[in-house]
Design a protein around this motif. Structure first.
Motif, PDB file in Angstrom:
ATOM      1  N   THR A 190      73.566 114.874  62.556  1.00 30.23           N
ATOM      2  CA  THR A 190      73.385 116.148  61.857  1.00 30.23           C
ATOM      3  C   THR A 190      74.104 117.276  62.574  1.00 30.23           C
ATOM      4  N   ASN A 191      74.010 117.313  63.896  1.00 29.75           N
ATOM      5  CA  ASN A 191      74.689 118.353  64.670  1.00 29.75           C
ATOM      6  C   ASN A 191      76.197 118.271  64.504  1.00 29.75           C
ATOM      7  N   ASP A 192      76.712 117.055  64.483  1.00 26.76           N
ATOM      8  CA  ASP A 192      78.150 116.870  64.313  1.00 26.76           C
ATOM      9  C   ASP A 192      78.608 117.429  62.973  1.00 26.76           C
ATOM     10  N   LEU A 193      77.817 117.195  61.945  1.00 24.63           N
ATOM     11  CA  LEU A 193      78.161 117.686  60.609  1.00 24.63           C
ATOM     12  C   LEU A 193      78.018 119.199  60.512  1.00 24.63           C
ATOM     13  N   LEU A 194      76.911 119.734  61.047  1.00 24.57           N
ATOM     14  CA  LEU A 194      76.657 121.168  60.926  1.00 24.57           C
ATOM     15  C   LEU A 194      77.608 122.012  61.778  1.00 24.57           C
ATOM     16  N   SER A 195      78.146 121.411  62.846  1.00 25.84           N
ATOM     17  CA  SER A 195      79.104 122.144  63.692  1.00 25.84           C
ATOM     18  C   SER A 195      80.542 121.862  63.284  1.00 25.84           C
ATOM     19  N   PHE A 196      80.710 121.060  62.225  1.00 22.58           N
ATOM     20  CA  PHE A 196      82.049 120.676  61.753  1.00 22.58           C
ATOM     21  C   PHE A 196      82.859 119.995  62.854  1.00 22.58           C
ATOM     22  N   GLY A 197      82.164 119.205  63.682  1.00 24.85           N
ATOM     23  CA  GLY A 197      82.826 118.455  64.736  1.00 24.85           C
ATOM     24  C   GLY A 197      83.152 119.251  65.985  1.00 24.85           C
ATOM     25  N   GLN A 198      82.813 120.532  66.003  1.00 29.08           N
ATOM     26  CA  GLN A 198      83.128 121.373  67.163  1.00 29.08           C
ATOM     27  C   GLN A 198      82.339 120.958  68.397  1.00 29.08           C
ATOM     28  N   ASP A 199      81.180 120.312  68.211  1.00 26.48           N
ATOM     29  CA  ASP A 199      80.357 119.920  69.350  1.00 26.48           C
ATOM     30  C   ASP A 199      81.109 118.988  70.299  1.00 26.48           C
ATOM     31  N   ARG A 200      82.022 118.181  69.770  1.00 24.78           N
ATOM     32  CA  ARG A 200      82.809 117.280  70.619  1.00 24.78           C
ATOM     33  C   ARG A 200      83.763 118.082  71.517  1.00 24.78           C
ATOM     34  N   ILE A 201      84.334 119.122  70.951  1.00 26.85           N
ATOM     35  CA  ILE A 201      85.243 119.989  71.718  1.00 26.85           C
ATOM     36  C   ILE A 201      84.466 120.712  72.812  1.00 26.85           C
ATOM     37  N   TRP A 202      83.272 121.197  72.484  1.00 27.62           N
ATOM     38  CA  TRP A 202      82.451 121.906  73.460  1.00 27.62           C
ATOM     39  C   TRP A 202      82.066 120.995  74.625  1.00 27.62           C
ATOM     40  N   ARG A 203      81.766 119.733  74.330  1.00 32.93           N
ATOM     41  CA  ARG A 203      81.405 118.797  75.404  1.00 32.93           C
ATOM     42  C   ARG A 203      82.564 118.601  76.382  1.00 32.93           C
ATOM     43  N   LYS A 204      83.779 118.536  75.844  1.00 30.61           N
ATOM     44  CA  LYS A 204      84.949 118.372  76.707  1.00 30.61           C
ATOM     45  C   LYS A 204      85.131 119.579  77.619  1.00 30.61           C
ATOM     46  N   LYS A 205      84.856 120.758  77.099  1.00 33.54           N
ATOM     47  CA  LYS A 205      84.970 121.973  77.905  1.00 33.54           C
ATOM     48  C   LYS A 205      83.916 121.993  79.009  1.00 33.54           C
ATOM     49  N   VAL A 206      82.719 121.526  78.685  1.00 34.42           N
ATOM     50  CA  VAL A 206      81.662 121.452  79.695  1.00 34.42           C
ATOM     51  C   VAL A 206      82.054 120.460  80.790  1.00 34.42           C
ATOM     52  N   LEU A 207      82.582 119.307  80.389  1.00 35.82           N
ATOM     53  CA  LEU A 207      83.026 118.304  81.354  1.00 35.82           C
ATOM     54  C   LEU A 207      84.046 118.904  82.325  1.00 35.82           C
ATOM     55  N   LYS A 208      84.968 119.678  81.800  1.00 29.81           N
ATOM     56  CA  LYS A 208      85.994 120.296  82.651  1.00 29.81           C
ATOM     57  C   LYS A 208      85.367 121.229  83.676  1.00 29.81           C
ATOM     58  N   GLU A 209      84.334 121.970  83.274  1.00 28.57           N
ATOM     59  CA  GLU A 209      83.679 122.907  84.183  1.00 28.57           C
ATOM     60  C   GLU A 209      82.834 122.174  85.228  1.00 28.57           C
ATOM     61  N   VAL A 210      82.138 121.122  84.810  1.00 28.83           N
ATOM     62  CA  VAL A 210      81.303 120.362  85.750  1.00 28.83           C
ATOM     63  C   VAL A 210      82.180 119.617  86.747  1.00 28.83           C
ATOM     64  N   ASP A 211      83.236 118.997  86.244  1.00 24.09           N
ATOM     65  CA  ASP A 211      84.236 118.314  87.077  1.00 24.09           C
ATOM     66  C   ASP A 211      83.592 117.342  88.081  1.00 24.09           C
ATOM     67  N   PRO A 212      82.877 116.327  87.593  1.00 26.66           N
ATOM     68  CA  PRO A 212      82.191 115.400  88.507  1.00 26.66           C
ATOM     69  C   PRO A 212      83.165 114.529  89.299  1.00 26.66           C
ATOM     70  N   LYS A 213      82.828 114.308  90.557  1.00 20.09           N
ATOM     71  CA  LYS A 213      83.648 113.506  91.448  1.00 20.09           C
ATOM     72  C   LYS A 213      82.852 112.285  91.920  1.00 20.09           C
ATOM     73  N   PRO A 214      83.542 111.216  92.336  1.00 22.93           N
ATOM     74  CA  PRO A 214      82.824 110.051  92.878  1.00 22.93           C
ATOM     75  C   PRO A 214      81.863 110.469  93.986  1.00 22.93           C
ATOM     76  N   GLY A 215      80.643 109.955  93.922  1.00 25.43           N
ATOM     77  CA  GLY A 215      79.624 110.314  94.892  1.00 25.43           C
ATOM     78  C   GLY A 215      78.709 111.434  94.426  1.00 25.43           C
ATOM     79  N   HIS A 216      79.088 112.111  93.352  1.00 27.48           N
ATOM     80  CA  HIS A 216      78.278 113.217  92.837  1.00 27.48           C
ATOM     81  C   HIS A 216      77.085 112.715  92.034  1.00 27.48           C
ATOM     82  N   VAL A 217      76.023 113.527  92.059  1.00 31.63           N
ATOM     83  CA  VAL A 217      74.865 113.331  91.188  1.00 31.63           C
ATOM     84  C   VAL A 217      74.830 114.498  90.214  1.00 31.63           C
ATOM     85  N   VAL A 218      74.902 114.199  88.928  1.00 30.20           N
ATOM     86  CA  VAL A 218      74.905 115.227  87.884  1.00 30.20           C
ATOM     87  C   VAL A 218      73.599 115.148  87.109  1.00 30.20           C
TER      88      VAL A 218
END
Length: 227
Positions: free
Chosen positions: A22-50
């Motif tokens: 439902t979220n995917d439909l209501l956001s017109f797929g933008q939620d996938r783009i937002w997740r990628k942006k969050v991933l870039k900001e978090v930038d997890p590295k080996p050994g990290h706990v997220v």
């Protein structure tokens, strides 16, 4: 808005099965783009706990799962967690209240929450908990609905929230009342600068935010000081 934790959790329990679709439909797929942006900001590295708060079924958490990265998906909706464990057995799911996290001090390299902070009864308390569990030098990333900066577009967006979203949700969602709450909670939520001030007030450092989709969403980032 008055947000009673038990009622909010029950609401999410009721939409767990269909929530991601439902979220995917209501956001017109933008939620996938937002997740990628969050991933870039978090930038997890080996050994990290997220730690991903308000993770729901794990759709926001799975992007952090890289070799050597431990990802903890937490939520206070048992219904969401149950669906998440079925869909993403490779993730570690933990029931957790953002206002009283069941994790040790200085135990996380990154804490993130997407579209969940506004559902917390006392968001400022949740920010203090995020700071507590972060290691010195660790970062917090908050992805949340915010304020559209372009006046004409802002009016269209608010029209969508008030008029179109309820009609679409009545067709797509099992519990359309949950999406009435969604619209109300977005409109009542603080703007970008106010949330940034909350992070500063909570003693985070290097507070920044970036708008996505013209400010429909803002991604705030900050660090826990090394001292």
């Amino acid at each position: 808005m008055a947000k009673k934790p038990a009622e909010v959790a029950a609401m999410f329990d009721s939409v767990a099965e269909s929530y991601d679709r439902t979220n995917d439909l209501l956001s017109f797929g933008q939620d996938r783009i937002w997740r990628k942006k969050v991933l870039k900001e978090v930038d997890p590295k080996p050994g990290h706990v997220v730690l991903d708060l308000a993770a729901g079924t794990g759709s926001s958490s799975i992007v952090f799962l890289k070799p050597g990265v431990r990802v903890i998906a937490s939520d206070f909706s048992n219904g969401m967690l149950e669906v998440g464990r079925q869909r993403h057995p490779e993730l570690e799911f933990v029931f957790a209240d953002a206002m009283k996290l069941p994790f040790e001090n200085n135990s996380m390299d990154a804490v993130t929450i997407s579209f969940g902070l506004r559902n917390v009864e006392k968001p400022k308390v949740a920010l203090q908990e995020m700071l507590r569990v972060l290691k010195p030098g660790g970062n917090v990333v908050i992805c949340e609905f915010s304020r559209v900066s372009v006046p004409g577009i802002r009016n269209l967006y608010e029209f969508y929230l008030k008029r179109i979203l309820p009609r679409l949700s009545s067709l797509l969602a099992k519990n359309s009342a949950a999406y009435d709450y969604l619209a109300d909670s977005i409109l009542a939520w603080p703007n970008q600068k106010e949330l940034a001030s909350w992070l500063t007030e909570a003693c985070f450092t290097d507070v920044n935010y970036k708008n996505a989709s013209l400010g429909v969403v803002a991604i705030h980032s900050a660090e826990k000081g090394s001292k």
